[in-house]
Each structure stands twice: as C-alpha cells, then as structure tokens.
Enzyme design. Structure first.
Site, mmCIF file in Angstrom:
data_model
loop_
_atom_site.group_PDB
_atom_site.id
_atom_site.type_symbol
_atom_site.label_atom_id
_atom_site.label_comp_id
_atom_site.label_asym_id
_atom_site.label_seq_id
_atom_site.Cartn_x
_atom_site.Cartn_y
_atom_site.Cartn_z
ATOM 1 N N GLU A 127 -8.602 29.989 -29.898
ATOM 2 C CA GLU A 127 -8.999 31.341 -29.473
ATOM 3 C C GLU A 127 -10.112 31.825 -30.397
ATOM 4 O O GLU A 127 -10.332 31.234 -31.463
ATOM 5 C CB GLU A 127 -7.782 32.277 -29.555
ATOM 6 C CG GLU A 127 -6.666 31.837 -28.625
ATOM 7 C CD GLU A 127 -5.474 32.783 -28.611
ATOM 8 O OE1 GLU A 127 -5.496 33.799 -29.360
ATOM 9 O OE2 GLU A 127 -4.542 32.512 -27.853
ATOM 10 N N GLU A 363 -10.120 19.088 -32.257
ATOM 11 C CA GLU A 363 -8.762 18.515 -32.348
ATOM 12 C C GLU A 363 -8.271 18.457 -33.802
ATOM 13 O O GLU A 363 -7.563 17.537 -34.209
ATOM 14 C CB GLU A 363 -8.677 17.182 -31.607
ATOM 15 C CG GLU A 363 -8.999 17.406 -30.122
ATOM 16 C CD GLU A 363 -8.561 16.324 -29.190
ATOM 17 O OE1 GLU A 363 -7.578 15.636 -29.492
ATOM 18 O OE2 GLU A 363 -9.219 16.179 -28.132
HETATM 19 N N1 CAA Z 1 3.116 17.172 -35.353
HETATM 20 C C1 CAA Z 1 4.316 17.677 -34.945
HETATM 21 N N2 CAA Z 1 4.777 18.876 -35.370
HETATM 22 C C2 CAA Z 1 4.004 19.567 -36.204
HETATM 23 C C3 CAA Z 1 2.739 19.094 -36.669
HETATM 24 C C4 CAA Z 1 2.310 17.844 -36.206
HETATM 25 N N3 CAA Z 1 1.120 17.312 -36.547
HETATM 26 N N4 CAA Z 1 2.195 20.018 -37.483
HETATM 27 C C5 CAA Z 1 3.074 21.032 -37.572
HETATM 28 N N5 CAA Z 1 4.161 20.759 -36.799
HETATM 29 C C6 CAA Z 1 5.363 21.580 -36.617
HETATM 30 C C7 CAA Z 1 6.083 21.792 -37.951
HETATM 31 O O1 CAA Z 1 7.006 20.760 -38.190
HETATM 32 C C8 CAA Z 1 6.756 23.142 -37.735
HETATM 33 O O2 CAA Z 1 7.931 22.999 -36.959
HETATM 34 P P1 CAA Z 1 9.399 23.149 -37.663
HETATM 35 O O3 CAA Z 1 9.419 24.479 -38.329
HETATM 36 O O4 CAA Z 1 10.340 23.047 -36.514
HETATM 37 O O5 CAA Z 1 9.504 22.011 -38.617
HETATM 38 C C9 CAA Z 1 5.774 23.874 -36.835
HETATM 39 O O6 CAA Z 1 4.972 22.884 -36.192
HETATM 40 C C10 CAA Z 1 4.879 24.822 -37.603
HETATM 41 O O7 CAA Z 1 4.210 24.052 -38.564
HETATM 42 P P2 CAA Z 1 3.824 24.606 -39.991
HETATM 43 O O8 CAA Z 1 4.929 25.456 -40.540
HETATM 44 O O9 CAA Z 1 3.384 23.430 -40.790
HETATM 45 O O10 CAA Z 1 2.612 25.587 -39.619
HETATM 46 P P3 CAA Z 1 1.287 25.873 -40.408
HETATM 47 O O11 CAA Z 1 0.700 27.089 -39.792
HETATM 48 O O12 CAA Z 1 1.524 25.850 -41.887
HETATM 49 O O13 CAA Z 1 0.353 24.583 -40.069
HETATM 50 C C11 CAA Z 1 -1.141 23.373 -38.644
HETATM 51 C C12 CAA Z 1 0.110 24.225 -38.751
HETATM 52 C C13 CAA Z 1 -0.797 21.938 -38.969
HETATM 53 C C14 CAA Z 1 -2.269 23.861 -39.532
HETATM 54 C C15 CAA Z 1 -1.563 23.519 -37.148
HETATM 55 O O14 CAA Z 1 -1.853 24.870 -36.886
HETATM 56 C C16 CAA Z 1 -2.743 22.679 -36.761
HETATM 57 O O15 CAA Z 1 -2.606 21.476 -36.505
HETATM 58 N N6 CAA Z 1 -3.950 23.308 -36.644
HETATM 59 C C17 CAA Z 1 -5.090 22.656 -36.071
HETATM 60 C C18 CAA Z 1 -5.149 22.967 -34.604
HETATM 61 C C19 CAA Z 1 -6.070 22.050 -33.854
HETATM 62 O O16 CAA Z 1 -6.062 20.840 -34.030
HETATM 63 N N7 CAA Z 1 -6.833 22.644 -32.948
HETATM 64 C C20 CAA Z 1 -7.656 21.892 -32.106
HETATM 65 C C21 CAA Z 1 -7.934 22.680 -30.890
HETATM 66 S S1 CAA Z 1 -7.798 21.809 -29.432
HETATM 67 C C22 CAA Z 1 -9.303 21.080 -29.158
HETATM 68 O O17 CAA Z 1 -10.115 20.908 -30.029
HETATM 69 C C23 CAA Z 1 -9.401 20.635 -27.774
HETATM 70 C C24 CAA Z 1 -10.695 20.304 -27.201
HETATM 71 O O18 CAA Z 1 -11.067 20.872 -26.188
HETATM 72 C C25 CAA Z 1 -11.427 19.073 -27.673
#
Ligand code: CAA
Length: 381
Positions: A127, A363
């Site tokens: 977003e 991603e």
């Molecule tokens: N795989 C599975 N589960 C995951 C995970 C992963 N890689 N990363 C986090 N989680 C789970 C955690 O285990 C947690 O669940 P539980 O509490 O049940 O254990 C939950 O998700 C929340 O995670 P965190 O507490 O670690 O949250 P956070 O805010 O500290 O971190 C983050 C989260 C890893 C930073 C995540 O927000 C992230 O990956 N951000 C990047 C987002 C992204 O890749 N965006 C790309 C946009 S899409 C795109 O680009 C598409 C396009 O058109 C090309």
C-alpha cells in the site's frame, strides 16, 4: 546428491530458450521504450504451459516441479525480464496461493483460466504506506455477515492493469494486528474497483504496474482464502515461494548479461587482439560466472526444498538476496566490458542493469531478506 538436470528439465530449458529467442527478443527495445505490454507473447507463454507451471493438470496446469519453473524463468529472463515477472507473479503469487488455499469452487472457477494464461492474476499486498512493513496495511475488509466490504488502495501491483483476478490482503480486525488480516480472491469485474495510471518505471518497463483502488467492493464470503484471519500467514507463505521466482528472474538477467559479454569480448579487438584475451576482461568474466553459478545453485536448492515439502523461507530469501545482488553486479560489469556500446540501448546490457534493480526491491527488499534470514539462523542455534 545429483546436480544433473533430468530429461524433462532439459526439455523445459530448450523450449523456454527457443521461445525467448524467437518470440521475446524481436521488438524488445521498442516494448521497453514504449512500455508496451507483451500481450501476444504472454498468450504464447500460456500455450506453452508457462503460466501455470506447477499447477495440477486437473486445473489445466503443467504439473511440473519448482526446479522446472526456475529453469524456464532463467531462460526467459536472459532475454526479457519484464515478461518473466508477468509469468512469475501469475505462477507463484496467484496460481500457487489459489491452489494451496482456495476452496474447490474457487479453483474450478479461476485456477484453470489462470494456469492457461487465458486470464492474468495480480497479488495485492503493498500500500502507499505499507511496503516492507506489511502488517501495517490499512485496506479494510469489514465482515458484513454474508460478505466482506473492501475499501482501500493497493500500490505497485504487477499485472495490475491486465489482470482479471486479484489476490487481495486486507485488514478485518485492526485490534488483532496481523492476526486480523484476511486474504481474498477478488474478481476485477466487481463494482467499485478502479485501476490507477500505469507507473513509468526505470526497468521491466513492458510489464504493467498500477495502484488499485477498492471502493465499497462487495466480496462474497466464499472468496476467502484459507481460514478466517489467516491472511497474513498466507501472504507470507505465498511470498516465500514468490522469492524463488524473483531469484530466478535475477539469475536470468545475470546470465543473459554474461552471455552477451562473452560474445562481445570475443568479437571486440583492442591492442591487436580480442579483448577476451586481456586478463582484465577474463577476470571480470570469471567473477561473473562464479557469482552466477552460486546464484543458480541457491535457486535450485530453494526450489528443491519447496518441492520436497521442507521449510524453505530462509533458502528462498538467501537465493533472492544473492541472485539480485549478482544481477546488479553482473549487469554493471557487462556494461563495463561493452564500454561505450554498453551505454546505449541496442546492446541490451543497459536495459539489463535497469531491469536488475527491481529484483532487490519487490517481493521483499534485500533488507527484508536479511531480516528473514537472520531470524531463522538465530532461531536455529
Ligand atoms: N514465512 C511464514 N510466516 C512468516 C514469515 C515468513 N517468511 N515472516 C513472518 N511470518 C509470520 C510470523 O511467524 C508471525 O506469525 P506468528 O506470530 O504466528 O509466529 C507473523 O507472520 C508476523 O510476523 P512478525 O512478527 O515477524 O512480523 P514483523 O512485522 O516483525 O515482520 C516481515 C514481518 C517479515 C517484515 C513481513 O512484513 C515481510 O515479509 N515484509 C515484506 C513484504 C513483502 O515482501 N512485500 C512484497 C510486496 S508483494 C510484491 O512485490 C508483488 C509484486 O507485484 C511483484
């Protein structure tokens, strides 16, 4: 451990290579310059089975493994990284998410069309104020009993203008934080959906990137993916797989730039001999090769683990982190080897450098990959 490719893998490689040379290379400069979406080429990718490579043949997919997918993406990205991201988003972020978490009705309705490339999919998570910090999304999906009411704006949506099917991640209960997030399949034909203007990008210019506005969109309850409020985990799991696709795209950009550099170095002469006979150039070519080989092995390893059902979130993050840096470094060196010719469009390597940059951003940025890797390695000790 067997490092050789199977007959099937080799056949995929050959088909993708031929397709890229004969269908993607012609017109690539113009498509890049004018930001023209490769409609005919995407249709052909669908006919070749590249738009739903890992989807069960029961839903008209190719039923192949993830290594085949990496191989095809590398070959396509060697020539046209924009076509590769169109394919990658459809395969990893949409088809896989739908097949893994969708009801039988949703799969019957949407998956076979997506897998054949008859329609395109897009993944709507980011977003305007929530990219890396994905738990901070504000798009609302209010539970209205028999439906959800969707309101909000999604940004940077690959395939946004041409997709007919979106996977949308939205917040249903902000008090629960990420545990209140849901994931839905949303049909573009629903009332209240507006596609914003096409972004004018540095690279992968013939792919289309848009913002998408949802204004009081009525989404049937049956369009929910997975269980209620499983949306954030679903998005993360989808992205774990998606990162293999982007790593393979980066690998392809690097190996395409390397191939062009070898060809140029053999043809171009300076100081009385081909520049490939100068050690300064040989060392560059060797370093590029070593980094590409490393990236390819990391992509194959992540794909192998995914196919075996072994957790692979760390490995896909490592593959993307390393391959995207490799794509940047190799494309940069490819321009250096080409000298002034590398700086103009006809020699392709300047486009490859522009295309490479996004692999460190979408991603999950390289910083997010490091965060994912660090959390996993710290857990394991
Ligand atoms: N795989 C599975 N589960 C995951 C995970 C992963 N890689 N990363 C986090 N989680 C789970 C955690 O285990 C947690 O669940 P539980 O509490 O049940 O254990 C939950 O998700 C929340 O995670 P965190 O507490 O670690 O949250 P956070 O805010 O500290 O971190 C983050 C989260 C890893 C930073 C995540 O927000 C992230 O990956 N951000 C990047 C987002 C992204 O890749 N965006 C790309 C946009 S899409 C795109 O680009 C598409 C396009 O058109 C090309």
């Amino acid at each position: 451990m067997d490092f050789s490719l199977s007959e099937e893998h080799r056949a995929v490689q050959e088909t993708a290579r031929e397709f890229a040379q004969h269908e993607l290379l012609p017109g690539i400069l113009e498509r890049d310059e004018k930001q023209q979406f490769p409609h005919d080429q995407v249709k052909k990718m669908g006919e070749l089975g590249f738009m739903g490579m890992m989807v069960d043949p029961k839903y008209m997919g190719s039923g192949m493994d993830t290594i085949s997918y990496v191989i095809a993406l590398e070959e396509i990205s060697k020539i046209d990284a924009a076509a590769a991201v169109i394919m990658s988003v459809n395969n990893s972020l949409v088809c896989w998410g739908l097949e893994e978490y969708g009801s039988e009705d949703l799969k019957t309705k949407y998956l076979s069309q997506l897998a054949q490339g008859i329609v395109l999919g897009a993944f709507c998570l980011s977003e305007p104020e929530a990219g890396s910090d994905a738990t901070a999304i504000k798009t609302k999906a209010e539970d209205k009993g028999d439906h959800f009411l969707l309101n909000g704006v999604k940004n940077w949506i690959t395939n946004g203008g041409n997709a007919s099917i979106y996977i949308v991640i939205a917040q249903s209960d902000p008090d629960k934080g990420y545990r209140g997030i849901n994931a839905f399949v949303v049909d573009k034909n629903l009332d209240g959906i507006q596609v914003g203007p096409k972004e004018n990008k540095l690279g992968i210019r013939s792919s289309d990137t848009h913002s998408i506005m949802f204004n009081d969109v009525v989404v049937p309850k049956s369009n929910l993916l997975g269980g209620a409020e499983m949306g954030f985990k679903i998005a993360m799991n989808i992205l774990n797989g998606g990162r293999i696709g982007i790593a393979a795209q980066a690998l392809g950009i690097a190996s395409g730039a390397h191939d062009l550099s070898i060809k140029y170095a053999r043809e171009r002469r300076s100081f009385g001999k081909p520049i490939s006979e100068h050690q300064a150039i040989q060392f560059k070519l060797a370093d590029m090769h070593a980094a590409i080989e490393g990236s390819r092995l990391l992509c194959y390893k992540a794909a192998y683990l995914k196919d075996k059902g072994i957790p692979f979130s760390k490995e896909s993050a490592v593959a993307k982190l390393v391959a995207s840096q490799t794509a940047m470094d190799v494309a940069d060196e490819a321009i250096q080897i080409h000298g002034g010719y590398g700086y103009v469009k006809e020699y392709h390597v300047e486009r490859m450098l522009r295309d490479a940059k996004i692999t460190q951003i979408y991603e999950g940025t390289s910083e997010i990959q490091r965060l994912v890797i660090a959390r996993e390695i710290l857990k394991s000790i």
